[in-house]
Design a protein around this motif. Structure first.
Motif, short mmCIF file in Angstrom:
data_model
loop_
_atom_site.label_atom_id
_atom_site.label_comp_id
_atom_site.label_asym_id
_atom_site.label_seq_id
_atom_site.Cartn_x
_atom_site.Cartn_y
_atom_site.Cartn_z
N LYS A 1 36.81 39.89 28.35
CA LYS A 1 37.05 39.70 29.78
C LYS A 1 36.02 40.46 30.60
O LYS A 1 35.44 39.92 31.56
N ILE A 2 35.77 41.71 30.23
CA ILE A 2 34.82 42.51 30.99
C ILE A 2 33.42 41.94 30.87
O ILE A 2 32.66 41.88 31.86
N LYS A 3 33.03 41.50 29.68
CA LYS A 3 31.70 40.92 29.49
C LYS A 3 31.51 39.71 30.39
O LYS A 3 30.45 39.52 31.00
N ARG A 4 32.53 38.86 30.46
CA ARG A 4 32.40 37.65 31.26
C ARG A 4 32.25 37.98 32.74
O ARG A 4 31.38 37.43 33.45
N LEU A 5 33.08 38.91 33.24
CA LEU A 5 33.00 39.29 34.65
C LEU A 5 31.68 39.99 34.96
O LEU A 5 31.06 39.76 36.01
N ARG A 6 31.22 40.83 34.04
CA ARG A 6 29.95 41.55 34.24
C ARG A 6 28.78 40.57 34.29
O ARG A 6 27.91 40.67 35.16
N SER A 7 28.75 39.61 33.36
CA SER A 7 27.66 38.63 33.32
C SER A 7 27.61 37.82 34.60
O SER A 7 26.53 37.57 35.16
N SER A 8 28.78 37.40 35.09
CA SER A 8 28.82 36.62 36.32
C SER A 8 28.33 37.44 37.51
O SER A 8 27.58 36.94 38.37
N PHE A 9 28.71 38.72 37.55
CA PHE A 9 28.30 39.60 38.64
C PHE A 9 26.78 39.80 38.65
O PHE A 9 26.12 39.70 39.70
N LEU A 10 26.20 40.06 37.49
CA LEU A 10 24.76 40.31 37.41
C LEU A 10 23.96 39.04 37.64
O LEU A 10 22.80 39.10 38.08
N LEU A 11 24.54 37.89 37.36
CA LEU A 11 23.86 36.64 37.65
C LEU A 11 23.75 36.44 39.16
O LEU A 11 22.73 35.96 39.67
N ASP A 12 24.81 36.84 39.89
CA ASP A 12 24.79 36.73 41.35
C ASP A 12 23.98 37.85 42.00
O ASP A 12 23.45 37.67 43.11
N HIS A 13 23.91 39.00 41.32
CA HIS A 13 23.25 40.18 41.91
C HIS A 13 22.29 40.78 40.88
O HIS A 13 22.55 41.85 40.33
N PRO A 14 21.18 40.12 40.61
CA PRO A 14 20.29 40.59 39.54
C PRO A 14 19.56 41.89 39.86
O PRO A 14 19.25 42.67 38.95
N ALA A 15 19.26 42.17 41.14
CA ALA A 15 18.42 43.33 41.48
C ALA A 15 19.19 44.42 42.21
O ALA A 15 18.75 45.57 42.24
N GLY A 16 20.32 44.11 42.80
CA GLY A 16 21.07 45.12 43.53
C GLY A 16 22.33 44.53 44.12
O GLY A 16 22.49 43.30 44.19
N ALA A 17 23.24 45.41 44.56
CA ALA A 17 24.49 44.95 45.14
C ALA A 17 25.02 46.03 46.06
O ALA A 17 24.68 47.22 45.94
N THR A 18 25.88 45.62 46.99
CA THR A 18 26.49 46.59 47.90
C THR A 18 27.70 47.23 47.22
O THR A 18 28.23 46.71 46.23
N ARG A 19 28.12 48.34 47.78
CA ARG A 19 29.32 49.01 47.25
C ARG A 19 30.56 48.11 47.40
O ARG A 19 31.46 48.13 46.56
N GLU A 20 30.59 47.33 48.46
CA GLU A 20 31.69 46.40 48.69
C GLU A 20 31.76 45.38 47.56
O GLU A 20 32.84 45.09 47.03
N GLN A 21 30.63 44.81 47.21
CA GLN A 21 30.59 43.82 46.13
C GLN A 21 30.98 44.44 44.78
O GLN A 21 31.69 43.81 43.97
#
Length: 797
Positions: free
Chosen positions: A711-731
């Protein structure tokens, strides 16, 4: 001609095979040496009036499993069935070498074969009588057919109460029309990696349907030597090279031809794709209409998936899909599994490829239009298959014998194996153990193999075979061997009585693990579930005494105060619904023996005494009755039975395992006056199995859901696909909330929730939500550590 349909149980079948003087089968030396030996008519040699009994191997109407050590005669049994059915390939060279009748002169004899058929229908009887030249109609349901010395078959018909009359077969044609036909599944041919579309379209130009590698080699030869075609003179010089390359590429390949035939079975017979669809596809490819061609292939893949329904049969992956991909002018078979990854067929294990072969041939098999019974003969079908794959193959054999689809004809299945995974523990009565004697004794059949707790299987498999802990999909931990014996025996009995699947255990997927005593159960559960991230399903059965209570408390507490197992997966016998039980114990059920009605228990005590004690002592218990059994205080049924017997035989001790074994033996003998008690016993165990089955299904559901790491791998992969270089604290906060929401109530999940809080603090996610995360690389690394934390924690333990 329309196919004649018959239901299982209403058709003629082979109930026994008779073999004499064939390879390792000499004759039944044990029967001949018995003081009670009385030869049957077919046991007598015509020429010398000598008595040499056939080796008789009984067969089940459905599935028969043949096991034995190397060179014990397993494969020869299959060959004997074929020779007895057809009369072909009966040769002098197969005569038993250590028989006293073996000779090297003109007098060399042929081996002898016979078959016993049961449940003949009126049309079968008419055919037998016609074959024997008899016009008088007779009512019989059993015949024996023998082929003695490679001559015309001889028929034995029942005569009188236990006699037989011999009849020569004058016309074999009527007999051949009713005899079962044997067939095999080709265990050596796997599905090809690709199939030329031209082949599927019905074009048979030799080179075009060769394997892709052969065609590629030929084409490469041409392109690598383009100067061959610069002039007629150069082409003439190149002629021998081109001819050689063509000859090499166009060599007949029997293995590839068999693979293409298997692909035909899959696509044309199983998936029901019409050949015109492949012709349409070929036209689209030749005209360069790639979009249209891909649309056709997509439609074919949908039809293929619907026809196969493969996840139902391949339990190792319920998301498995077999697909086709168009590449040039070939359809390439690809496989997609639960990871979502697509593989070519040759990238997967041998086991999967050969199971696919079995499965396709099973679905494509068409029985004779005449409705004749068939016999599937399989010699060691476990090659390449894992333990789980072999269990899946068992289900295919079962459906051959007892089809779920009423339009399919049932057939007998006889297979030989060296693998314990191809032993159906739900049906010990199906096992036939062959053993080779010393010197000229030859092969014999070990009688009652399964009733002796599978003892003869040890030498048959060449190693110790017993209950193997944690080998099944689900493990039932019980206190002792007597529990194990009663659970396995009663489950098998209820299955034979056609009880609902909710009212017995599947012994092929449930491993019964006796702990030795209640105090040992918690540690055994810890060994199964406490030391790895991949935890097998476990349920527990405990007595309702003080030891059972203590064991349950330890299971709830576990190391460091964490439960070893969810309490919902533990059953104590006092939790059984009392309103549905009939227990001899006045205070209710405490131990499994309290489910045994007293008449059955008393009969088991007497049988135990006859088997284990000197005859004079055993006779003292002949008049023991259920009324003699009284309960003193809180004692259970076992102790009450022992005390009642001890009053008649001083010093009598009733072993719990012995009591369990003899209870099951009593049930097989149908003793007079026990019908009501046996019915109550069956009802009691139906109730028990319903409660155990409910817990088993819950335990299996728990392990088949997505694991925390996935479950964590799937959520992590989706997050990094949307935010490959950086993300906000909110995200990042939303991501951690999604991870938290996906967690269950397990100990691993509690630990991860603590780590999620640590990540929030480390990267200050609660401050200035719109600001970017300062060290995004470190945040990525922290996410990776979260995914692998359960695995690392298990390894550290």
């Amino acid at each position: 001609m329309s196919t004649v349909r018959h239901n299982p149980g209403t058709r003629m079948f082979i109930s026994a095979v008779y073999i004499r003087f064939f390879r390792s089968f000499n004759f039944d030396y044990l029967r001949k040496a018995s003081d009670t030996f009385k030869p049957d008519p077919w046991d007598i040699l015509d020429s010398d009036d000598l008595q040499y009994p056939f080796v008789k191997v009984p067969l089940e109407e459905g599935v028969t499993t043949v096991v034995g050590a190397n060179e014990s005669g397993k494969s020869q049994l299959l060959a004997a069935i074929q020779r007895a059915l057809t009369g072909r390939h009966i040769e002098r060279g197969d005569f038993c070498r250590y028989s006293q009748f073996f000779a090297v002169n003109k007098a060399m004899a042929y081996p002898d074969f016979g078959l016993r058929f049961e449940r003949l229908q009126p049309s079968d009887r008419d055919a037998v009588l016609q074959a024997c030249g008899k016009r008088k109609s007779e009512d019989f349901h059993t015949i024996l057919m023998f082929r003695i010395g490679a001559e015309q078959p001889v028929i034995y018909l029942p005569e009188g109460s236990d006699g037989w009359s011999r009849h020569s077969v004058e016309n074999t044609e009527p007999l051949e029309n009713i005899l079962p036909r044997s067939f095999e599944i080709d265990a050596r041919t796997a599905l090809p990696q690709s199939v030329p579309v031209e082949h599927l379209a019905g074009r048979q130009s030799a080179l075009r349907i060769r394997s892709r590698s052969a065609r590629r080699t030929f084409v490469r030869t041409i392109f690598d030597n383009a100067d061959f075609f610069t002039s007629p003179e150069q082409l003439a010089v190149a002629g021998p090279s081109l001819t050689s390359a063509f000859s090499t590429a166009n060599q007949p390949d029997d293995d590839h031809d068999k693979q293409l035939a298997l692909a035909d079975q899959l696509l044309l017979n199983v998936a029901k794709i019409d050949r015109t669809a492949f012709q349409e596809l070929l036209t689209a490819v030749e005209e360069g209409k790639e979009g249209f061609a891909n649309g056709i292939v997509e439609r074919m893949n949908r039809q293929l998936a619907q026809s196969l329904n493969f996840p139902k049969w391949w339990t190792q992956d319920n998301q498995f899909q077999l697909q086709m991909t168009l590449r040039d002018q070939d359809l390439v078979f690809t496989i997609k599994d639960r990871t979502g990854t697509e593989y070519s067929a040759n990238e997967r294990s041998h086991g999967l490829k050969y199971f696919l072969s079995y499965f396709i041939q099973y679905l494509a098999h068409e029985p004779p239009a005449s409705g004749q019974r068939e016999v599937l003969l399989m010699d060691e079908p476990d090659a390449y298959l894992s333990g789980s794959g072999q269990q899946d193959l068992l289900r295919i054999f079962e459906d051959f014998a007892y089809p779920a689809d009423t339009d399919r004809l049932s057939c007998q299945v006889v297979y030989v194996t060296h693998s314990p995974f191809l032993i159906d523990k739900n049906h010990g009565e199906r096992i036939r153990v062959l053993e080779k004697g010393e010197g000229d004794e030859g092969t014999r059949v070990v009688r009652n193999a399964s009733r002796n707790h599978y003892e003869p299987l040890r030498s048959a498999f060449g190693s110790f075979v017993g209950e193997t802990t944690f080998i099944g999909n689900c493990n039932l931990m019980c206190e002792g061997m007597s529990d194990q014996i009663l659970l396995a025996g009663m489950s098998t009995r209820l299955r034979r009585l056609k009880a609902s699947s909710l009212e017995h255990l599947d012994l092929n997927t449930t491993t019964l693990v006796p702990a030795g005593s209640a105090p040992h159960v918690p540690y055994l559960v810890y060994l199964a579930r406490g030391r790895d991230v991949d935890k097998p399903a476990v349920i527990v059965l405990l007595d309702a005494d003080r030891s059972g209570d203590d064991a349950r408390k330890k299971l709830r507490r576990g190391p460091s105060g964490k439960p070893l197992i969810d309490d919902a997966f533990v059953l104590q016998l006092n939790q059984l619904p009392a309103q549905h039980l009939t227990s001899p114990r006045p205070q209710g059920v405490v131990a499994i023996e309290d489910l045994i009605p007293l008449p059955v228990g008393v009969a088991a005590v007497k049988q135990y005494a006859r088997a284990f004690l000197p005859p004079d002592d055993a006779k003292k218990l002949d008049d023991l009755q259920a009324d003699d059994v009284a309960f003193d205080g809180d004692e259970g049924t076992h102790d009450a039975l022992q005390r009642a017997a001890a009053r008649k035989l001083d010093g009598f001790h009733l072993d719990k395992v012995g009591l369990a074994r003899n209870i099951l033996d009593v049930l097989t003998h149908d003793e007079d006056g026990l019908a009501e008690a046996v019915a109550a016993l069956d009802t009691n165990f139906r109730v028990l199995f319903r409660e155990l089955g409910n817990r088993q299904r819950k335990a299996l559901r728990e392990i088949t859901t997505e694991r925390t790491t996935s479950k964590i791998k799937r959520l992590r992969s989706s997050f990094l696909l949307d935010h490959p270089a950086g993300a906000t604290r909110e995200q990042a906060t939303v991501l951690l909330e999604d991870i938290d929401a996906s967690l269950d109530n397990s100990v691993d999940a509690d630990d991860l929730r603590g780590q999620l809080l640590a990540v929030r603090r480390t990267f200050a996610l609660d401050e200035e939500p719109r600001d970017p995360i300062e060290d995004f690389a470190a945040f990525q690394e922290a996410l990776q550590k979260l995914a692998y934390r359960p695995v690392n924690a298990a390894q550290e333990q």
